[in-house]
Structure formats: structure tokens, C-alpha cells
Design a protein around this motif. Structure first.
Motif, PDB file in Angstrom:
ATOM      1  N   UNK A 155       0.834  -1.203   0.000  1.00 38.81           N
ATOM      2  CA  UNK A 155       0.000   0.000   0.000  1.00 38.81           C
ATOM      3  C   UNK A 155       0.878   1.265   0.000  1.00 38.81           C
ATOM      4  N   UNK A 156       1.983   1.212   0.751  1.00 35.97           N
ATOM      5  CA  UNK A 156       2.875   2.372   0.817  1.00 35.97           C
ATOM      6  C   UNK A 156       3.550   2.626  -0.530  1.00 35.97           C
ATOM      7  N   UNK A 157       3.962   1.567  -1.197  1.00 32.60           N
ATOM      8  CA  UNK A 157       4.577   1.707  -2.514  1.00 32.60           C
ATOM      9  C   UNK A 157       3.573   2.219  -3.537  1.00 32.60           C
ATOM     10  N   UNK A 158       2.334   1.759  -3.446  1.00 27.53           N
ATOM     11  CA  UNK A 158       1.296   2.238  -4.355  1.00 27.53           C
ATOM     12  C   UNK A 158       1.091   3.737  -4.206  1.00 27.53           C
ATOM     13  N   UNK A 162       2.376   5.792  -7.217  1.00 28.86           N
ATOM     14  CA  UNK A 162       1.140   5.867  -8.006  1.00 28.86           C
ATOM     15  C   UNK A 162       1.038   4.702  -8.993  1.00 28.86           C
ATOM     16  N   UNK A 163       1.202   3.489  -8.449  1.00 32.77           N
ATOM     17  CA  UNK A 163       1.069   2.268  -9.242  1.00 32.77           C
ATOM     18  C   UNK A 163       0.051   1.360  -8.542  1.00 32.77           C
ATOM     19  N   UNK A 164      -0.318   0.266  -9.222  1.00 31.02           N
ATOM     20  CA  UNK A 164      -1.208  -0.736  -8.636  1.00 31.02           C
ATOM     21  C   UNK A 164      -0.424  -2.031  -8.461  1.00 31.02           C
ATOM     22  N   UNK A 165      -0.417  -2.569  -7.240  1.00 27.54           N
ATOM     23  CA  UNK A 165       0.343  -3.787  -6.948  1.00 27.54           C
ATOM     24  C   UNK A 165      -0.597  -4.879  -6.456  1.00 27.54           C
ATOM     25  N   UNK A 166      -0.523  -6.029  -7.083  1.00 25.36           N
ATOM     26  CA  UNK A 166      -1.365  -7.175  -6.733  1.00 25.36           C
ATOM     27  C   UNK A 166      -0.485  -8.250  -6.110  1.00 25.36           C
ATOM     28  N   UNK A 192      11.587  -2.958  -6.149  1.00 24.08           N
ATOM     29  CA  UNK A 192      11.108  -4.340  -6.276  1.00 24.08           C
ATOM     30  C   UNK A 192      12.264  -5.305  -6.533  1.00 24.08           C
ATOM     31  N   UNK A 193      13.274  -4.837  -7.252  1.00 21.55           N
ATOM     32  CA  UNK A 193      14.441  -5.675  -7.519  1.00 21.55           C
ATOM     33  C   UNK A 193      15.177  -6.003  -6.226  1.00 21.55           C
ATOM     34  N   UNK A 194      15.298  -5.013  -5.346  1.00 20.50           N
ATOM     35  CA  UNK A 194      15.972  -5.221  -4.062  1.00 20.50           C
ATOM     36  C   UNK A 194      15.159  -6.167  -3.181  1.00 20.50           C
ATOM     37  N   UNK A 195      13.832  -5.980  -3.146  1.00 16.18           N
ATOM     38  CA  UNK A 195      12.984  -6.882  -2.369  1.00 16.18           C
ATOM     39  C   UNK A 195      13.064  -8.309  -2.916  1.00 16.18           C
ATOM     40  N   UNK A 196      13.169  -8.430  -4.237  1.00 13.20           N
ATOM     41  CA  UNK A 196      13.266  -9.757  -4.850  1.00 13.20           C
ATOM     42  C   UNK A 196      14.574 -10.447  -4.506  1.00 13.20           C
ATOM     43  N   UNK A 197      15.615  -9.641  -4.177  1.00 15.64           N
ATOM     44  CA  UNK A 197      16.916 -10.209  -3.825  1.00 15.64           C
ATOM     45  C   UNK A 197      16.855 -11.019  -2.540  1.00 15.64           C
ATOM     46  N   UNK A 198      15.785 -10.840  -1.758  1.00 16.19           N
ATOM     47  CA  UNK A 198      15.601 -11.639  -0.546  1.00 16.19           C
ATOM     48  C   UNK A 198      15.206 -13.068  -0.878  1.00 16.19           C
ATOM     49  N   UNK A 199      14.876 -13.289  -2.173  1.00 13.01           N
ATOM     50  CA  UNK A 199      14.456 -14.606  -2.672  1.00 13.01           C
ATOM     51  C   UNK A 199      13.131 -15.070  -2.060  1.00 13.01           C
ATOM     52  N   UNK A 200      12.382 -14.108  -1.510  1.00 14.47           N
ATOM     53  CA  UNK A 200      11.056 -14.429  -0.977  1.00 14.47           C
ATOM     54  C   UNK A 200       9.952 -14.114  -1.985  1.00 14.47           C
ATOM     55  N   UNK A 202       8.948 -12.504  -6.213  1.00 14.68           N
ATOM     56  CA  UNK A 202       9.291 -12.082  -7.565  1.00 14.68           C
ATOM     57  C   UNK A 202       8.190 -11.144  -8.038  1.00 14.68           C
ATOM     58  N   UNK A 203       8.460 -10.423  -9.129  1.00 15.48           N
ATOM     59  CA  UNK A 203       7.451  -9.486  -9.618  1.00 15.48           C
ATOM     60  C   UNK A 203       7.411  -9.446 -11.138  1.00 15.48           C
ATOM     61  N   UNK A 204       6.224  -9.140 -11.655  1.00 18.22           N
ATOM     62  CA  UNK A 204       6.015  -8.916 -13.082  1.00 18.22           C
ATOM     63  C   UNK A 204       5.289  -7.595 -13.236  1.00 18.22           C
ATOM     64  N   UNK A 205       5.757  -6.748 -14.165  1.00 22.77           N
ATOM     65  CA  UNK A 205       5.128  -5.432 -14.348  1.00 22.77           C
ATOM     66  C   UNK A 205       4.565  -5.292 -15.752  1.00 22.77           C
ATOM     67  N   UNK A 206       3.326  -4.818 -15.819  1.00 24.58           N
ATOM     68  CA  UNK A 206       2.688  -4.477 -17.087  1.00 24.58           C
ATOM     69  C   UNK A 206       2.114  -3.073 -16.949  1.00 24.58           C
ATOM     70  N   UNK A 207       2.824  -2.080 -17.495  1.00 26.34           N
ATOM     71  CA  UNK A 207       2.399  -0.701 -17.350  1.00 26.34           C
ATOM     72  C   UNK A 207       2.482  -0.261 -15.902  1.00 26.34           C
ATOM     73  N   UNK A 208       1.336   0.186 -15.347  1.00 21.92           N
ATOM     74  CA  UNK A 208       1.301   0.631 -13.955  1.00 21.92           C
ATOM     75  C   UNK A 208       0.805  -0.469 -13.016  1.00 21.92           C
ATOM     76  N   UNK A 209       0.643  -1.677 -13.537  1.00 19.63           N
ATOM     77  CA  UNK A 209       0.187  -2.783 -12.715  1.00 19.63           C
ATOM     78  C   UNK A 209       1.319  -3.758 -12.466  1.00 19.63           C
ATOM     79  N   UNK A 210       1.561  -4.090 -11.200  1.00 23.86           N
ATOM     80  CA  UNK A 210       2.644  -4.989 -10.807  1.00 23.86           C
ATOM     81  C   UNK A 210       2.046  -6.165 -10.047  1.00 23.86           C
ATOM     82  N   UNK A 211       2.477  -7.362 -10.391  1.00 19.27           N
ATOM     83  CA  UNK A 211       2.021  -8.564  -9.685  1.00 19.27           C
ATOM     84  C   UNK A 211       3.184  -9.201  -8.953  1.00 19.27           C
ATOM     85  N   UNK A 212       2.997  -9.480  -7.669  1.00 22.54           N
ATOM     86  CA  UNK A 212       3.999 -10.145  -6.853  1.00 22.54           C
ATOM     87  C   UNK A 212       3.621 -11.617  -6.723  1.00 22.54           C
ATOM     88  N   UNK A 213       4.641 -12.490  -6.783  1.00 23.34           N
ATOM     89  CA  UNK A 213       4.360 -13.931  -6.647  1.00 23.34           C
ATOM     90  C   UNK A 213       5.544 -14.613  -5.984  1.00 23.34           C
TER      91      UNK A 213
END
Length: 213
Positions: A155-158, A162-166, A192-200, A202-213
Motif C-alpha cells: 500500500x505504501x509503494x502504491x 502511483x502504481x497498482x500492486x497485486x 522491487x528488484x531489491x525486495x526480490x533479492x531476498x528470494x522471498x 518475484x514481480x512482473x510489471x505491465x504498465x502501472x500494474x505490478x504482480x507479486x508472486x
């Protein structure tokens, strides 16, 4: 009277009693015309850093979802967005009282460099030691996460970018992360790249929408 900070920006407010308030992105405070004369009560949603002017005859009171914070004169950070699962109070100077409106109990108190976390679903309130200045890093344009839930970080990153994160995987919702970022110098992709470095995660971005998995 309503004062707010639009998404993606910060606002500084000086109240009638000379109290200074920094409002984080997407935050709002409201108070009556008699503020500073009849009382010093206000309502808040979002996050604010308060430098409260001293007035021992008129306590400064903030009402927010599930919590009332009362002080005489101090510096502290209060975060309680309506869509966050937890509310936070970090105290730099002075002393504050905490009234739990979710789970009725005796007043709790914070001393300098202590942090309170309120679980808004259970009403459980926990107090621990913390470097209070870290909680107000956003005033300087930084994003600081102190073992916060991924749901609240999202929510803080959004609000900041000004992006949407799922969150695509329900198991991720209870993960906690620690990190410190400079918003003006680091893009959402770098964060997001730094958060992904924790190996917990991953993320995919399409425009202003980002999905975490």
C-alpha cells in the motif's frame, strides 16, 4: 477544517496552536474551528509526523481507526491508513498515551525510542524498542520498512509511486521485510528488484500494474 496530502506527494501543515504536522501521501487530518482554543482534538487517517507544541493545560489528542493517541508536547510518527492491517506509533521525544478502542484495556504509554504496533483485527497491541527516527524517514523522501507486513508495504509503494500492486500468492501476505529506500533516487522497479533479492518474492510489471508472486 480538512487538510490532506495527495497521492505521490507530502504536505506540511502548521496548526493554529503552532504544532507542525507532515502528512504522508494519501493522508488526511480534520479538526474543528475551535482547535487550539476550546480543545486540541483532531482526526486522522494515513500517516503523519507530529511536532506538538507544549500546552500542559490542553492535551493534544488524535483519534484514528481503533486508537486514540494523547500527548502534551512531543514528537512522534503515527501511521494508520484505513486499508492497513496494522497501526504504528513511534515516539522520538516526550511521552504519549495509547487508548485501544478495539480491545478495551488500560491505557498504555510509550517512552522515547519505543514503537507500538496495533493489530486492527485482533486488537493486540505490542510495544518494543525501536530507532524512532527511522519511522519518520518519509519526511525526508525516504521509504523505510521496519519488519512491516508485505500487505502494508504494498500500500505504501502504491501511494508513493502511483502504481497498482497485486499480491498473487496468498502466502506472501504474512511476510515481513526490512528496507530503506530513497524515493526520489530509486524507481519502483529498483525497489522491487531489491525486495526480490531476498528470494522471498518475484514481480512482473505491465504498465502501472505490478504482480507479486
Amino acid at each position: 477544517i480538512v487538510m490532506e496530502a495527495p497521492l505521490g506527494s507530502l504536505s506540511k501543515v502548521v496548526l493554529p496552536d503552532s504544532t507542525e504536522v507532515w502528512l504522508n501521501s494519501g493522508s488526511r487530518i480534520s479538526y474543528s474551528q475551535g482547535f487550539g482554543v476550546k480543545d486540541r482534538k483532531l482526526k486522522m487517517t494515513g500517516e503523519g509526523f507530529f511536532s506538538v507544541s507544549k500546552n500542559p493545560d490542553m492535551p493534544f489528542s488524535i483519534s484514528t481507526e481503533g486508537l486514540v493517541v494523547e500527548v502534551l508536547g512531543t514528537k512522534f510518527d503515527l501511521r494508520n491508513y484505513s486499508d492497513d492491517k496494522e497501526a504504528y506509533v513511534s515516539l522520538e521525544e516526550g511521552r504519549v498515551s495509547l487508548e485501544n478502542l478495539i480491545c478495551k484495556s488500560e491505557l498504555r504509554y510509550l517512552e522515547p525510542n519505543q514503537k507500538m504496533i496495533l493489530d486492527k483485527s485482533s486488537g493486540v497491541m505490542e510495544i518494543s524498542g525501536s530507532e524512532a527516527e527511522n519511522a519518520s524517514q518519509w519526511v525526508k523522501g525516504n521509504l523505510f520498512f521496519d519488519e512491516e507486513l508485505l500487505t502494508d508495504i504494498v500500500r505504501e509503494l502504491e501511494r508513493a509511486y502511483n502504481v497498482s500492486i497485486v499480491i498473487g500468492n496468498e502466502d506472501l501476505r504474512n511476510y515481513r521485510f526490512y528496507g530503506n529506500f530513497v524515493q526520489k533516487d530509486q524507481t519502483i522497479d529498483e525497489v522491487l528488484s531489491i525486495l526480490s533479492a531476498t528470494q522471498k518474492i518475484n514481480s512482473i510489471r505491465e504498465g502501472k500494474t505490478i504482480t507479486l508472486y
